[in-house]
Design a protein around this motif. Structure first.
Motif, PDB file in Angstrom:
ATOM      1  N   ARG A  64      37.605  49.025  42.684  1.00 38.47           N
ATOM      2  CA  ARG A  64      38.928  48.900  43.325  1.00 38.47           C
ATOM      3  C   ARG A  64      38.358  50.247  43.694  1.00 38.47           C
ATOM      4  O   ARG A  64      38.346  51.423  43.377  1.00 38.47           O
ATOM      5  CB  ARG A  64      40.038  49.007  42.745  1.00 38.47           C
ATOM      6  N   GLY A  81      43.912  40.384  46.724  1.00 35.04           N
ATOM      7  CA  GLY A  81      43.116  41.094  45.288  1.00 35.04           C
ATOM      8  C   GLY A  81      44.324  42.123  45.270  1.00 35.04           C
ATOM      9  O   GLY A  81      44.702  42.292  45.578  1.00 35.04           O
ATOM     10  N   PRO A  82      43.375  42.470  44.124  1.00 36.51           N
ATOM     11  CA  PRO A  82      44.243  43.997  43.268  1.00 36.51           C
ATOM     12  C   PRO A  82      44.357  44.911  44.587  1.00 36.51           C
ATOM     13  O   PRO A  82      45.687  45.291  44.014  1.00 36.51           O
ATOM     14  CB  PRO A  82      44.014  44.203  42.205  1.00 36.51           C
ATOM     15  N   LYS A  83      43.269  45.390  45.226  1.00 36.05           N
ATOM     16  CA  LYS A  83      42.929  46.402  45.324  1.00 36.05           C
ATOM     17  C   LYS A  83      44.093  46.547  46.976  1.00 36.05           C
ATOM     18  O   LYS A  83      45.110  47.468  47.198  1.00 36.05           O
ATOM     19  CB  LYS A  83      41.962  46.565  45.819  1.00 36.05           C
ATOM     20  N   GLY A 134      46.604  44.855  46.847  1.00 32.92           N
ATOM     21  CA  GLY A 134      48.018  44.067  46.292  1.00 32.92           C
ATOM     22  C   GLY A 134      49.086  46.061  46.258  1.00 32.92           C
ATOM     23  O   GLY A 134      49.986  45.956  45.798  1.00 32.92           O
ATOM     24  N   GLU A 135      47.987  47.004  46.060  1.00 32.17           N
ATOM     25  CA  GLU A 135      48.786  48.249  45.759  1.00 32.17           C
ATOM     26  C   GLU A 135      49.066  48.968  46.658  1.00 32.17           C
ATOM     27  O   GLU A 135      48.837  50.174  47.014  1.00 32.17           O
ATOM     28  CB  GLU A 135      47.523  49.090  45.231  1.00 32.17           C
ATOM     29  N   ARG A 148      51.978  45.386  50.478  1.00 29.33           N
ATOM     30  CA  ARG A 148      51.732  44.484  48.930  1.00 29.33           C
ATOM     31  C   ARG A 148      53.315  43.844  49.651  1.00 29.33           C
ATOM     32  O   ARG A 148      53.320  42.792  48.424  1.00 29.33           O
ATOM     33  CB  ARG A 148      51.900  45.671  48.227  1.00 29.33           C
ATOM     34  N   ILE A 163      49.957  38.667  45.013  1.00 29.05           N
ATOM     35  CA  ILE A 163      48.662  39.244  44.351  1.00 29.05           C
ATOM     36  C   ILE A 163      47.600  38.890  43.262  1.00 29.05           C
ATOM     37  O   ILE A 163      48.905  38.767  42.292  1.00 29.05           O
ATOM     38  CB  ILE A 163      49.500  40.402  43.907  1.00 29.05           C
ATOM     39  N   ASP A 181      45.456  39.331  39.728  1.00 27.60           N
ATOM     40  CA  ASP A 181      45.675  40.902  39.471  1.00 27.60           C
ATOM     41  C   ASP A 181      43.752  40.979  38.306  1.00 27.60           C
ATOM     42  O   ASP A 181      43.769  41.535  37.784  1.00 27.60           O
ATOM     43  CB  ASP A 181      46.116  40.617  37.508  1.00 27.60           C
ATOM     44  N   ASP A 182      42.986  39.713  39.137  1.00 30.54           N
ATOM     45  CA  ASP A 182      41.465  39.793  38.640  1.00 30.54           C
ATOM     46  C   ASP A 182      40.918  39.497  39.449  1.00 30.54           C
ATOM     47  O   ASP A 182      41.344  38.047  39.772  1.00 30.54           O
ATOM     48  CB  ASP A 182      41.534  39.645  37.233  1.00 30.54           C
ATOM     49  N   GLU A 183      40.065  40.136  40.231  1.00 28.81           N
ATOM     50  CA  GLU A 183      38.900  39.965  41.111  1.00 28.81           C
ATOM     51  C   GLU A 183      38.044  38.363  40.587  1.00 28.81           C
ATOM     52  O   GLU A 183      37.779  37.703  41.872  1.00 28.81           O
ATOM     53  CB  GLU A 183      38.196  40.657  41.476  1.00 28.81           C
ATOM     54  N   TRP A 238      39.314  36.131  39.328  1.00 31.47           N
ATOM     55  CA  TRP A 238      40.799  34.920  39.198  1.00 31.47           C
ATOM     56  C   TRP A 238      40.251  33.500  38.022  1.00 31.47           C
ATOM     57  O   TRP A 238      40.802  32.877  38.147  1.00 31.47           O
ATOM     58  CB  TRP A 238      41.042  34.293  40.595  1.00 31.47           C
TER      59      TRP A 238
END
Lengths: 122, 339, 147
Positions: A122, B27-29, B31-32, B36, B42, B44-46, B48
């Motif tokens: 990430r 994805g999570p990145k 989502g940050e 967002r 979003i 939380d794990d690529e 999924w």
């Protein structure tokens, strides 16, 4: 030899070899695979010229751990087999000397990749 | 006679399709990142919960389609076509996502320009009365893209400062002959532009000339001035490509800098998230449009948007063979109301 | 003022405009991390010699252990983080060679243990072995002729 000097030699020689690689990456955009190939080949050539032996004397592991050291091992093994068996030695010595490294890389590589999985970045 | 054509590369739609719904999952990145709050979901794990990155990417697209349908209230059976594409070989993320939908499927590939390519074609289908409802959707996934185009994830290498980060996400729109806007009114289809950039780690510079070319063509073809748009949004040029596009536009007498932005520059907080020049990938423009742009259009904060997704048409083989990178950009004009 | 760049002008413009790698910072990091990895190698070598291993065998055993570490930390998903920081500092040492073997093998595990792990293991390390061995054969022949 003084232990401190031994470690200092390893640090400096290893550091210089890695810095050379970094300059190549930043200035030429060579990919990691090409850097590794270049270093091995340069290691073989410098050993043929009798230069790398002196670098190993100063640097110890600082010269044998970087990939140029892999080239050094290959070339050194080749020369010693050429001394023993003549021209045939050019074909047997390299792999023989590098056997531990290559086999370890394949064997551990296999085990580790079976046991672990890649993680997202990430 | 093709009587809807205006200028060299532009079509003015007679029956502008309405964007009935838009959706995005990231994805999570992502989502940050700063956008967002605009995404529908979003993860939380690529992975999924899937077994591979490729399967996870297909799931992103499949779930995004479900969201499009449920938001619009349109049933599966009423969708006439899905136009979809992605970055994987043989656009397999799309085909595997869609194999159980039972909807007529047309695969499209325009690298990262796929979002506006599919929206362009979807608009033609609706405008030409070949379809009432069309889904246009794309996806990308950082991990599957790295694997195919770059290096294994665990390889210890550095990215040069011009590199961009492939967005993990899927975004799409449902175009319809019914509905009350926002409407797609114009489509300017880009041509391939190659200015000789060979560095696959500098996609922004490779695609910027194509973006500028399509923009200028759009303004010339339609006679619309840049200031009638309140947002001109390119796909994934990133921070560097955006600067270059601004410069190229100025050279040709169009100053768009006060209303210009780029999805790749918007989706990450580039400094904080170590994204170098920003985001890229089909999912970049798709999620920014399906999230941010569409919601701002509905709210009325945006009224007229020119959306230009950009693509770098390279393959791993072409860049290994030392070929330069052909760029492409397709524009669609979107208006909240028809005047 | 409809000035347009030619291809050459555009390449030059992009070259000037593109952010540059921070070479000094990167080289410093590569120097320090690369040097430290070599110190670890030296430590291992000294340790096994002190345990009674003959110095001429120590080199092979040291690389074997270093390769294990490189592979293991790749498996733990940390070697790439090191690489992101250190660049050539972690690519050039033999641990980086192990990383280049393990990382594609892990990545392609889902394609199966033969065409995935087995075949992909060498996409980066294969050329190293090809060129290393070929160069050593050339060098051996030259050495034979000049001896």
């Amino acid at each position: 030899m003084n232990v401190f000097l031994m470690y200092l030699g390893a640090f400096i020689v290893g550091g210089v070899l890695c810095s050379a690689g970094q300059i190549l990456i930043d200035r030429t955009r060579l990919t990691p695979a090409k850097i590794l190939v270049l270093f091995v080949t340069v290691g073989v050539i410098l050993t043929l010229l009798g230069v790398y032996q002196n670098i190993v004397k100063v640097g110890g592991a600082g010269a044998t751990v970087p990939l140029t050291g892999f080239g050094y091992t290959l070339a050194k093994g080749t020369f010693s087999d050429v001394d023993k068996y003549g021209l045939l030695g050019a074909f047997t010595g390299g792999i023989k000397a590098a056997a531990a490294g290559i086999t370890a890389a394949i064997f551990f590589g296999y085990l580790i990749s079976v046991a672990f999985s890649p993680k997202a970045k990430r | 006679m093709a009587n809807k054509r205006i200028g060299k590369q532009t079509v003015q739609l007679e029956n502008p399709p309405s964007i009935l719904s838009a959706a995005s999952i990231v994805g999570p990145k992502e989502g940050e990142g700063p956008l967002r709050m605009y995404f529908d979901m979003i993860i939380d794990d690529e992975l999924w919960g899937e077994k591979s990155w490729e399967k996870a990417e297909s799931k992103l697209m499949r779930e995004t389609i479900d969201k499009l349908l449920s938001k619009s209230g349109i049933s599966n059976q009423s969708v006439n076509y899905i136009l979809a594409g992605d970055l994987l070989n043989q656009i397999s993320a799309s085909t595997f996502a869609l194999r159980d939908t039972g909807i007529s499927f047309l695969g499209v590939y325009g690298a990262c320009s796929t979002m506006t390519e599919s929206m362009s074609l979807g608009s033609f289908l609706v405008d030409g009365k070949f379809a009432d409802n069309v889904i246009c959707i794309t996806s990308s996934h950082f991990c599957s893209a790295e694997k195919q185009f770059r290096y294994p994830l665990e390889l210890g290498s550095q990215r040069p400062p011009t590199a961009q980060w492939t967005v993990t996400g899927s975004g799409g729109v449902l175009l319809s002959s019914q509905g009350s806007g926002p409407y797609i009114t114009h489509v300017t289809t880009g041509k391939i532009v190659d200015m000789g950039i060979k560095d696959a780690n500098n996609m922004g510079a490779a695609m910027a000339p194509a973006a500028a070319d399509t923009l200028v063509t759009h303004f010339k073809d339609t006679g619309i001035y840049p200031d009638s748009y309140d947002l001109i949004l390119t796909g994934d040029l990133g921070t560097l490509g955006m600067e270059i596009t601004n410069e190229l536009m100025k050279q040709q007498g169009y100053d768009i800098s006060d209303r210009y932005n780029d999805c790749g520059a918007m989706i990450y907080d580039v400094k904080r998230q170590d994204a170098h020049c920003g985001g890229s990938g089909c999912g970049c423009s798709a999620t920014v449009f399906g999230g941010f742009v569409y919601q701002e259009l509905l709210k009325g904060n945006l009224n007229n948007v020119l959306f230009i997704a950009t693509g770098a048409l390279l393959s791993p083989s072409s860049s290994q063979q030392g070929e330069s990178i052909p760029g492409i950009a397709h524009a669609v004009a979107i208006h909240r109301n028809l005047s | 003022m409809q000035k347009m760049y030619t291809k050459q002008e555009y390449l030059k413009y992009v070259e000037e405009k593109s952010p540059k790698s921070k070479v000094l910072r990167n080289v410093t990091r590569a120097f320090v991390i690369g040097g430290l990895i070599c110190i670890v190698g030296q430590f291992i070598s000294n340790l096994i010699i002190s345990k009674g291993v003959k110095p001429e065998d120590a080199a092979g055993l040291t690389s074997l252990i270093m390769i294990f570490f490189g592979a293991f930390f790749t498996g733990l998903n940390v070697y790439d983080e090191l690489g992101r920081f250190a660049g050539a500092g972690s690519i050039v040492p033999i641990t980086g060679f192990a990383n280049s073997i393990v990382s594609p093998a892990m990545e392609y595990k889902r394609e199966g243990f033969v065409v995935g792990v087995g075949a992909r293991m060498f996409i980066i390390a294969g050329p190293v072995i090809v060129y290393g061995i070929s160069a050593s054969v050339f060098a051996g022949i030259l050495y034979f002729l000049l001896k």
